[in-house]
Write a protein that holds these residues in place. Structure first.
Motif: not given
Length: 815
Positions: A681-684, A554-556, A535-536
């Protein structure tokens, strides 16, 4: 007079296609006491005038999965409800008029193969064969998606509403919500008023904002931020054209146009580059099946190109000139999920003209999320928690909305930056970086130096699918960090201070790693869900016995802060967003230690300051905190300094670095360095769907510590071994570029797709990362296969590795 209950499990606000879908799917999961309230008549906001295009392919695998679900749902709705949805799988043709657009379309075709969507690349002749009425002058090629289609938007919504009613939902028209009562983080009730003046009150356990272009206003009523703005959307419908039969949906994005055949007529719609925002003073209360005033001058350039492209339009008269509003979000992705700062206010709105094709999947995903309390799969693209508080600002929304409508059909170049509503969030180093040639990008409103222009070089992006104008600049920045010393601004990364008597216990419960560490220790960890998904992705520095600093992307930042707050429980902890309180300069490279020793009397040796520790330091004439950690795989420090001393810190480091050849670097350098080192890379590369063991991050989880969220799932996956492995790939050919979503082939068969990609300037070719299914296989068996990456239809052989291709033993970061 409405006959409404006085209590409900959930109240859904808005009776467009999305609200009806949410009601339908909740009742399908067995929810009772579902109430849907529509201020006027079902579909009367924007659903009724939607074009009804049903596309299967979206920008990510999960968004594609949701779009495909919508199409499958609409196919079966008529049988279930008796309401015809008009869904016809006519296919779609998208054509390119430039080589750049053709590369985009062919890359999308490759992505479609990876996602399991039928697709065919088309030559200009093939385009003509598929769409005989098209003038193919200037057409460079196209793409055919046979499973795309079109449908009747209003009837889809009415079918969903009927399905919800059949399972017990109350669907009430001509009732508006006049107030939303809230107690702390929970909504407790809504007040309603009908058109005949009747008023009422419903206590409820949850509210869902499906109010479309009223979503911003309804969000304010509930005390939550829902950034969106209405824009005018134009289309024309021709007079009947003799002999016109069923045609595929046609998109000509280079002319901002789409075409749809319907009942022997042609609809021409436009997504023009500079749109017309509407409803700046709010949407009129009596708005119902309304049209906006015609603006033929605004539409005329699109029509002129269309008459040339579709000659039969020159002969056919215009039956209808339509101008109706649609709502658009700051990033052209819709809003879904649990609103930050609340425990029971849900959002499904802001669908950016793709509401019909998205509604089925969005309602399905949200209902599963509401039912289980956890996301059913990765929804980061659309999670409402990605929106920053300032993005609800009306002036910001007005300015940004001028651009977002047109971006739907603009070239979707990699690294493309928004042009409007810029310069809002600036780091303390902004002007210093600007003076040195920084070219800025924007993320979560932050202006970030992405690369540095040379003297005399244009300080702007020149977009392409090939090497862009900053490619060599980033290569030199990359070289400086690998071989000497570079400095870049990391101030935009989120900084959350976790403080209190129970801070250690709280963070141990929320994260996989052990937080029972000495003061000054830096811990890399993930916050997990109950399935062991990520989740993070964060670093946590222990500042004192009772205080920690959590650093997030920054995005999360808001999403991560929201997750922490929702899990506070009874722990005695305060959470403070410190992001704007400190500037951060990353000093990275083999000579980083030499630079810091020139500006500080503190000891930066391995003995005094080993990797993974932080210390307070003197810097020039000021004070700072040096974190020895790296996201680029080199010896280096992140220097945290109060914003009051930030300018002094920059000037001190910059001046001292001149003798060493210090180079200022940007975010593109950071991305290319991290992918060479196989940093996720988180989110990818890592998402809530990816088990931390499969992601290759089991080293960051301590299964010996007391219970934490996700522990059982991680232990189980560790016992069985990974189902899939994160693998790093280096292309054998130095020329092609990788971005993400390129199909991944193992021994000639597609087995997945790249989760991220960038050019590895040190390794000498593009590098990608992606998951390879491997259940029951050893690492050696996995690596014994041959691998290729599909780049725009060309299979490029690649070297696969489970260990980082750059510095696999991390000797450089620990030097």
């Amino acid at each position: 007079m409405p006959n409404l209950p006085t209590q409900a499990r959930v109240v859904i606000i808005g009776g467009g296609v999305v609200g009806c879908s949410v009601a339908y799917h909740l009742t399908k999961l067995g929810w009772t006491d579902v109430v849907l309230l529509e201020r006027k008549q079902l579909t009367s906001g924007t659903t009724w005038h939607a074009a009804g295009l049903i596309g299967q392919l979206r920008a990510t695998a999960n968004m594609t999965k949701l779009a495909r679900y919508s199409a499958e749902l609409y196919t079966g709705l008529e049988l279930e409800t008796g309401v015809a949805t008009g869904f016809r799988q006519v296919g779609s043709v998208s054509v390119a008029l430039t080589e750049e657009r053709l590369e985009e379309l062919y890359r999308n075709a490759a992505m479609a193969r990876a996602f399991g969507v039928p697709v065919e690349e088309l030559s200009p002749k093939d385009v003509k064969d598929r769409y005989e009425h098209l003038n193919i002058d200037g057409v460079s090629g196209g793409v055919w998606l046979p499973t795309d289609g079109q449908a009747d938007p209003a009837n889809i919504a009415l079918a969903l509403a009927k399905g919800a009613r059949q399972r017990g939902a109350v669907v009430q028209e001509r009732v508006s919500v006049s107030n939303i009562a809230r107690n702390g983080s929970r909504v407790t009730a809504i007040d309603w008023q009908s058109e005949d003046g009747t008023q009422g009150h419903i206590t409820c356990e949850a509210v869902v904002n499906c109010a479309g272009m009223w979503g911003h206003q309804v969000g304010r009523m509930a005390g939550v931020n829902v950034p969106l703005h209405a824009c005018e959307h134009f289309y024309i419908v021709s007079e009947p054209i003799p002999g016109l039969t069923q045609l595929p949906v046609l998109r000509v994005p280079d002319e901002c146009a789409y075409y749809k055949e319907d009942a022997g007529k042609i609809m021409l719609g436009a997504f023009e580059p500079v749109s017309k925002p509407w409803g700046m003073n709010g949407i009129p209360k009596d708005f119902e099946f309304d049209q906006l005033p015609e603006d033929f001058d605004h539409f005329e350039p699109i029509l002129e190109m269309a008459v040339n492209r579709m000659p039969m339009l020159a002969e056919a008269g215009i039956h209808t000139f339509f101008n109706g509003p649609e709502s658009f979000t700051p990033d052209d992705a819709y809003h879904l999920g649990l609103a930050p700062g609340t425990d029971n206010v849900w959002v499904a709105t802001g669908f950016n003209s793709i509401g019909i094709q998205s509604a089925g999947g969005a309602g399905h995903a949200l209902s599963l999320w509401m039912d289980s309390g956890e996301k059913p799969f990765d929804l980061g693209d659309v999670d409402i928690a990605r929106m920053q508080p300032f993005q609800g600002n009306k002036t910001y929304l007005f300015e940004r909305s001028k651009e977002t409508l047109g971006l739907l059909y603009a070239d979707h170049f990699p690294y493309r930056q928004k042009a409007t509503a810029r310069g809002i969030r600036r780091t303390p180093f902004h002007e210093h970086l600007k003076a040195q040639g920084a070219v800025f990008g924007e993320l979560a409103g932050w202006e970030r130096a992405n690369w540095f222009a040379d003297d005399g070089q244009e300080r702007d992006y020149r977009y392409s699918w090939k090497r862009q104008n900053w490619f060599e600049n980033a290569a030199r920045e990359h070289k400086a960090v690998r071989e000497n010393v570079g400095m870049y601004d990391m101030s935009s990364f989120g900084k959350l201070r976790i403080e209190g008597a129970d801070a250690e216990h709280f963070l141990n419960r929320l994260s996989g790693a052990n937080m029972s560490v000495p003061t000054g220790k830096i811990v890399y960890t993930q916050m997990l869900n109950t399935g062991g998904g990520i989740e993070a992705d964060i670093t946590v520095t222990r500042l004192s016995e009772t205080a920690y600093l959590v650093v997030t992307p920054a995005a999360t930042q808001l999403a991560d802060e929201t997750r922490l707050r929702r899990h506070l429980g009874t722990d005695r902890v305060t959470i403070t967003d410190m992001t704007a309180a400190e500037g951060v300069l990353a000093v990275m490279g083999p000579n980083a230690r030499s630079l810091l020793q020139k500006v500080s009397p503190n000891d930066f040796s391995n003995r005094a300051n080993p990797f993974g520790t932080a210390q307070d330091i003197e810097l020039g004439m000021g004070l700072a905190r040096a974190h020895r950690v790296s996201y680029v795989g080199e010896l280096g420090w992140e220097i945290y300094v109060g914003t009051d001393m930030a300018a002094h810190a920059f000037e001190t480091l910059w001046e001292a670095g001149q003798d060493l050849g210090l180079k200022l670097c940007g975010m593109h350098m950071m991305d290319s360095c991290r992918i060479e080192k196989a940093f996720r890379h988180f989110g990818h590369d890592i998402t809530p769907e990816d088990n931390v063991i499969d992601a290759g991050l089991g080293f960051a989880v301590d299964l010996t510590k007391p219970d934490f969220i996700g522990k059982a799932a991680v232990a189980a996956r560790k016992d069985t071994g990974p189902k899939t492995r994160m693998v790093q790939f280096l292309l054998n050919d130095p020329e092609p570029l990788l971005y993400h979503n390129e199909p991944l082939l193992r021994d000639g068969e597609i087995v997945g797709y790249l989760s991220s990609g960038a050019y590895g300037h040190h390794l000498g070719a593009a590098v990608g990362m992606g998951y390879v299914p491997c259940q029951g296989e050893t690492a050696a068996q996995l690596l014994a296969s041959s691998y290729e990456i599909d780049v725009m239809g060309t299979r490029v052989p690649a070297q696969a590795s489970l260990k980082p291709l750059y510095d696999p033993k991390a000797e450089r970061t620990r030097a």
